[in-house]
Design an enzyme around this catalytic site. Structure first.
Site, PDB file in Angstrom:
ATOM      1  N   GLY A   1       9.421 -10.927   3.029  1.00  0.00           N
ATOM      2  CA  GLY A   1       9.223  -9.085   3.056  1.00  0.00           C
ATOM      3  C   GLY A   1       8.089  -8.990   4.608  1.00  0.00           C
TER       4      GLY A   1
ATOM      5  N   VAL B   1      -0.195 -15.443  19.729  1.00  0.00           N
ATOM      6  CA  VAL B   1      -0.126 -14.874  21.223  1.00  0.00           C
ATOM      7  C   VAL B   1      -1.101 -14.910  22.715  1.00  0.00           C
ATOM      8  CG1 VAL B   1       1.887 -14.009  23.331  1.00  0.00           C
ATOM      9  CG2 VAL B   1       2.099 -14.078  20.866  1.00  0.00           C
TER      10      VAL B   1
ATOM     11  N   ARG C   1      14.739 -13.664   4.265  1.00  0.00           N
ATOM     12  CA  ARG C   1      13.935 -15.118   3.408  1.00  0.00           C
ATOM     13  C   ARG C   1      15.359 -15.894   3.044  1.00  0.00           C
ATOM     14  NH1 ARG C   1      10.300 -11.839  -0.025  1.00  0.00           N
ATOM     15  NH2 ARG C   1      10.423  -9.335  -0.181  1.00  0.00           N
TER      16      ARG C   1
ATOM     17  N   ASP D   1       3.849 -15.920  -0.064  1.00  0.00           N
ATOM     18  CA  ASP D   1       3.501 -16.875  -1.260  1.00  0.00           C
ATOM     19  C   ASP D   1       5.067 -18.364  -0.675  1.00  0.00           C
ATOM     20  OD1 ASP D   1       5.209 -16.206  -2.787  1.00  0.00           O
ATOM     21  OD2 ASP D   1       4.214 -16.289  -4.694  1.00  0.00           O
TER      22      ASP D   1
ATOM     23  N   THR E   1       1.348  -9.498   3.701  1.00  0.00           N
ATOM     24  CA  THR E   1       2.707  -9.025   2.692  1.00  0.00           C
ATOM     25  C   THR E   1       1.950  -7.984   1.817  1.00  0.00           C
ATOM     26  OG1 THR E   1       3.397  -9.353  -0.077  1.00  0.00           O
ATOM     27  CG2 THR E   1       1.212 -10.452   0.643  1.00  0.00           C
TER      28      THR E   1
ATOM     29  N   ASP F   1       2.363  -6.855  -1.092  1.00  0.00           N
ATOM     30  CA  ASP F   1       1.421  -7.478  -2.581  1.00  0.00           C
ATOM     31  C   ASP F   1      -0.167  -7.312  -2.802  1.00  0.00           C
ATOM     32  OD1 ASP F   1       4.013  -6.520  -2.711  1.00  0.00           O
ATOM     33  OD2 ASP F   1       5.149  -8.395  -3.587  1.00  0.00           O
TER      34      ASP F   1
ATOM     35  N   ASP G   1      -1.423 -10.684  -3.036  1.00  0.00           N
ATOM     36  CA  ASP G   1      -1.289 -11.469  -4.697  1.00  0.00           C
ATOM     37  C   ASP G   1      -1.321 -13.058  -4.322  1.00  0.00           C
ATOM     38  OD1 ASP G   1       1.480 -11.592  -3.648  1.00  0.00           O
ATOM     39  OD2 ASP G   1       2.353 -12.053  -4.851  1.00  0.00           O
TER      40      ASP G   1
ATOM     41  N   MET H   1       6.279  -0.530  -5.250  1.00  0.00           N
ATOM     42  CA  MET H   1       6.243  -2.447  -5.639  1.00  0.00           C
ATOM     43  C   MET H   1       4.928  -3.702  -5.898  1.00  0.00           C
ATOM     44  SD  MET H   1       8.732  -2.922  -1.805  1.00  0.00           S
ATOM     45  CE  MET H   1      10.393  -3.046  -1.557  1.00  0.00           C
TER      46      MET H   1
ATOM     47  N   ARG I   1       6.640  -7.109  -7.525  1.00  0.00           N
ATOM     48  CA  ARG I   1       7.052  -8.012  -8.223  1.00  0.00           C
ATOM     49  C   ARG I   1       6.449  -8.450  -9.933  1.00  0.00           C
ATOM     50  NH1 ARG I   1      12.284 -10.550  -5.203  1.00  0.00           N
ATOM     51  NH2 ARG I   1      10.168 -10.923  -3.859  1.00  0.00           N
TER      52      ARG I   1
ATOM     53  N   GLY J   1      -5.226   9.428  -9.158  1.00  0.00           N
ATOM     54  CA  GLY J   1      -5.889   9.825 -10.584  1.00  0.00           C
ATOM     55  C   GLY J   1      -4.993  10.097 -11.600  1.00  0.00           C
TER      56      GLY J   1
ATOM     57  N   GLN K   1       7.608   1.764   1.210  1.00  0.00           N
ATOM     58  CA  GLN K   1       5.983   1.361   0.978  1.00  0.00           C
ATOM     59  C   GLN K   1       5.797  -0.091   2.064  1.00  0.00           C
ATOM     60  OE1 GLN K   1       4.930   0.926  -3.403  1.00  0.00           O
ATOM     61  NE2 GLN K   1       7.324   0.891  -2.731  1.00  0.00           N
TER      62      GLN K   1
END
Ligand code: F6P
Length: 325
Positions: free
Chosen positions: A14, A27, A75, A106, A129, A131, A133, A173, A175, A189, A257
């Site tokens: 992504g 570069v 992907r 990942d 990413t 995420d 994560d 987003m 997953r 909030g 996002q």
């Protein structure tokens, strides 16, 4: 110091705001070290199809502020298989390239690790990413921008929720990871934050909604990470209506996002990591990710980046209800 004559860079998985800034840094750092740099268009899929182009300092002019990735990304299903990776390694060999910087998450790091393991291509990963994560780095390129984008939408939703006395479910987003949900939930909030890492029952949500209205709240906001076990925001709204006769409006923030101009934090992170990715290769490091932890550059074996699990901030998970009560 290793002698590297040629090096390639690609973006994979992504897209994430700040990827362009990372490519730019790779570069220009490589050229500064006397290395010829090549961009691979379209991630691993492009590699398999030989989409290799020489890049100059000027190829990366005027992109630091741009979202997306000018190298494009994919992907790649083919690259999950050894035959696809073999073709990728052959393309690199045809171009006389044995060093590769992979900017991605990942899944992309799995591919890079295999490329090293099976075909001895030297690889360094840059975490890119939204995420966040990835183990081994406090931040991934794109996360800060995604949080800012989601938060600016949440602030707007609050205005209309308050004007109409409504309950909103906002889906963000992630997953498998609740980093975006937790941070925008705290900063926006939110009364409730649903992350994939933590179970919540429908009964609990029904109870909380009653508590909010008893405490005098006329509107409220729940942030849901898309990977939550209770379902998507639309499914949760449907269940709340059926089980508790509660009306919720839903807003799915989706791919908004992933786009937009990267924040200063993301540009800085991407610039640092791009520079250090090239220097990691020059220093003989391979099969590793460059990251940023506790204000320092880190080098983490690629395998650890997905085998070890980065936890959500336990304190934030504990305190958000107190702060929004
Ligand atoms: O990995 C980044 C991410 O944006 C996730 O948060 C999301 O679940 C996924 O990618 C969506 O992927 P795609 O754009 O391929 O549908």
């Amino acid at each position: 110091m290793q002698k590297i004559k040629r090096l390639a860079v690609l973006t994979s998985g992504g897209d994430a705001p700040g990827m362009n800034a990372a490519i730019r840094a790779v570069v220009r750092t490589a050229i500064d070290e006397g290395i010829d740099v090549f961009g691979i268009y379209g991630g691993y899929e492009g590699l398999i199809h030989g989409e290799v182009m020489p890049l100059s300092r000027r190829s990366v002019s005027n992109i630091i502020q741009k979202g997306g990735t000018f190298l494009k990304t994919s992907r790649s299903e083919a690259f999950r298989h050894k035959a696809g990776r073999k073709r990728g390694a052959e393309v690199l060999k045809e171009w006389n390239i044995n060093d590769l910087v992979v900017i991605g998450g990942d899944g992309s790091f799995h591919g890079a690790h295999k490329l090293y393991e099976e075909f001895k291509v030297n690889v360094i990963g840059i975490p890119g990413t939204i995420d966040n994560d990835i183990w081994g780095t406090d931040l991934t390129v794109g996360y800060d921008t995604a949080v800012h984008t989601a938060l600016s939408s949440i602030d707007k939703i609050r205005d209309t929720a308050a004007s109409h006395d409504r309950i909103f479910l906002v889906e963000v987003m992630g997953r498998h990871a609740g980093f975006i949900a937790l941070q925008v939930g705290i900063c926006g909030g939110a009364e409730e934050i649903l992350v994939p890492e933590k179970e919540t029952t429908l009964g609990h949500l029904g109870k909380m909604i009653k508590t909010w209205s008893k405490s005098g709240k006329t509107s409220s906001l729940m942030v849901v990470a898309e990977g939550h076990k209770l379902g998507s925001a639309n499914e949760i709204a449907y269940k709340l209506k059926n089980n508790f006769n509660v009306d919720c409006h839903v807003c799915v923030l989706g791919h908004t996002q992933r786009g937009g101009s990267p924040t200063a934090t993301d540009r800085l992170l991407a610039s640092r990591l791009g520079y250090h990715a090239v220097h990691a290769l020059l220093n003989g490091k391979t099969d590793m990710m460059v990251g940023w932890s506790n204000n320092h550059i880190t080098h983490t074996p690629l395998i650890e980046t997905w085998e070890k699990k980065k936890d959500l901030d336990a304190e934030l998970l504990k305190i958000y209800r107190i702060l929004s009560s």
